[in-house]
Scaffold this motif. Sequence first.
Motif, short mmCIF file in Angstrom:
data_model
loop_
_atom_site.label_atom_id
_atom_site.label_comp_id
_atom_site.label_asym_id
_atom_site.label_seq_id
_atom_site.Cartn_x
_atom_site.Cartn_y
_atom_site.Cartn_z
N PHE A 36 0.80 -1.22 0.00
CA PHE A 36 0.00 0.00 0.00
C PHE A 36 0.84 1.28 0.00
CE2 PHE A 36 -3.55 -2.60 1.92
CZ PHE A 36 -4.42 -2.44 0.86
N ALA A 37 2.17 1.17 0.06
CA ALA A 37 3.02 2.36 0.04
C ALA A 37 2.71 3.17 -1.22
CB ALA A 37 4.50 1.96 0.06
N GLY A 38 2.55 4.45 -1.07
CA GLY A 38 2.25 5.32 -2.21
C GLY A 38 0.78 5.60 -2.41
N ASN A 76 -0.78 1.08 6.88
CA ASN A 76 -0.78 1.19 8.34
C ASN A 76 -1.76 2.21 8.89
OD1 ASN A 76 1.18 -0.83 8.55
ND2 ASN A 76 2.81 0.66 8.25
N ASN A 77 -2.82 2.54 8.11
CA ASN A 77 -3.81 3.50 8.58
C ASN A 77 -5.25 3.07 8.32
OD1 ASN A 77 -2.43 5.70 9.83
ND2 ASN A 77 -1.60 6.22 7.83
N VAL A 78 -5.50 1.82 7.97
CA VAL A 78 -6.88 1.37 7.72
C VAL A 78 -7.50 0.90 9.04
CG1 VAL A 78 -8.35 -0.30 6.52
CG2 VAL A 78 -6.41 0.75 5.34
N TRP A 80 -3.62 -7.84 4.70
CA TRP A 80 -2.45 -8.43 5.35
C TRP A 80 -1.65 -7.41 6.15
CZ3 TRP A 80 -1.48 -13.64 4.92
CH2 TRP A 80 -2.24 -14.32 3.97
N TYR A 81 -1.01 -7.90 7.21
CA TYR A 81 -0.15 -7.09 8.07
C TYR A 81 1.13 -6.65 7.34
CZ TYR A 81 2.91 -5.96 12.01
OH TYR A 81 3.77 -5.32 12.87
N ASN A 82 1.72 -7.55 6.56
CA ASN A 82 2.98 -7.26 5.86
C ASN A 82 2.76 -7.11 4.35
OD1 ASN A 82 4.76 -7.37 8.07
ND2 ASN A 82 4.77 -9.60 8.00
N GLU A 83 3.77 -6.57 3.69
CA GLU A 83 3.79 -6.49 2.24
C GLU A 83 3.81 -7.90 1.66
OE1 GLU A 83 6.15 -5.15 4.22
OE2 GLU A 83 5.88 -2.98 4.04
N ASN A 84 3.39 -7.99 0.41
CA ASN A 84 3.43 -9.25 -0.34
C ASN A 84 2.68 -10.39 0.34
OD1 ASN A 84 5.04 -8.18 -2.49
ND2 ASN A 84 6.73 -8.14 -1.03
N VAL A 95 -7.93 -6.69 15.56
CA VAL A 95 -6.68 -6.29 16.20
C VAL A 95 -5.56 -7.12 15.58
CG1 VAL A 95 -5.40 -6.27 18.39
CG2 VAL A 95 -7.83 -5.67 18.34
N GLY A 96 -4.44 -6.51 15.30
CA GLY A 96 -3.32 -7.19 14.65
C GLY A 96 -3.18 -6.75 13.21
N VAL A 97 -4.27 -6.28 12.61
CA VAL A 97 -4.24 -5.77 11.25
C VAL A 97 -4.77 -4.32 11.22
CG1 VAL A 97 -5.07 -6.11 8.88
CG2 VAL A 97 -4.51 -8.08 10.29
N ARG A 98 -5.66 -3.99 12.15
CA ARG A 98 -6.21 -2.63 12.22
C ARG A 98 -5.08 -1.63 12.43
NH1 ARG A 98 -9.29 -2.07 17.23
NH2 ARG A 98 -10.41 -3.84 16.35
N ASN A 99 -4.98 -0.68 11.52
CA ASN A 99 -3.94 0.35 11.53
C ASN A 99 -2.52 -0.23 11.43
OD1 ASN A 99 -5.77 2.53 11.63
ND2 ASN A 99 -6.02 2.20 13.83
N ASP A 100 -2.43 -1.47 11.00
CA ASP A 100 -1.16 -2.15 10.73
C ASP A 100 -1.33 -3.01 9.48
OD1 ASP A 100 0.67 -1.33 12.74
OD2 ASP A 100 -0.40 -2.58 14.21
N ASN A 101 -1.66 -2.39 8.37
CA ASN A 101 -1.96 -3.11 7.14
C ASN A 101 -0.97 -2.73 6.06
OD1 ASN A 101 -3.61 -0.53 7.47
ND2 ASN A 101 -3.54 -0.79 5.27
N ALA A 102 -0.60 -3.69 5.21
CA ALA A 102 0.40 -3.40 4.19
C ALA A 102 0.06 -3.93 2.80
CB ALA A 102 1.76 -3.93 4.62
N SER A 103 -0.85 -4.92 2.68
CA SER A 103 -1.16 -5.45 1.35
C SER A 103 -2.58 -6.02 1.31
CB SER A 103 -0.13 -6.50 0.94
OG SER A 103 -0.06 -7.57 1.86
#
Length: 154
Positions: free
Chosen positions: A82-84, A100-102, A117-121, A139-147
């Motif tokens: 989600f970067a960009g 990291n803001n959803v 997902w929590y991490n990229e890819n 919890v664990g993905v809320r505001n910590d999301n990457a893909s």
Amino acid sequence: MRTRTLSAVVAGAATGTLLLTGVGTATAAPVKSDHHSKASAPATTKAAATPARAAWDGYVYLYYSTASNSAWASFYGPVPDFAGYTFDHGVDGYGQRVKNNVNRAWNNDASWAANIWYNENYTGAVDTLYPGESRQLKVGVRNDNASLNWTYVG
């Protein structure tokens, strides 16, 4: 009967999805486009801050917060990072990064589950929203999301 999907290398180059329906049987499942987009949501009134729930449009809507005027972004296909991307509609959180803001999400696809997902890819903790589901992320993905990717559920 339960069904499962899995990715498989087909002819050594392309990736496809098989829908396993029982012992020794497999059928090809539809493939969701690899196209991802920040396209606007369905037409809404000018003052509305969230998309209308009129019909299935195949998008997942990601929201910055639980506020009624929360900024949101929509995605159609897989997003390995989600970067960009930024929240480009609404008020509260407008312009902030999606990564990291959803806080909450709504899956408006009739046949595909959205995996956040929590991490990229597509690695780490995951929260899955089934067709029509709209809620705060776990919890664990809320505001910590990457893909984001998708699983065909029919």
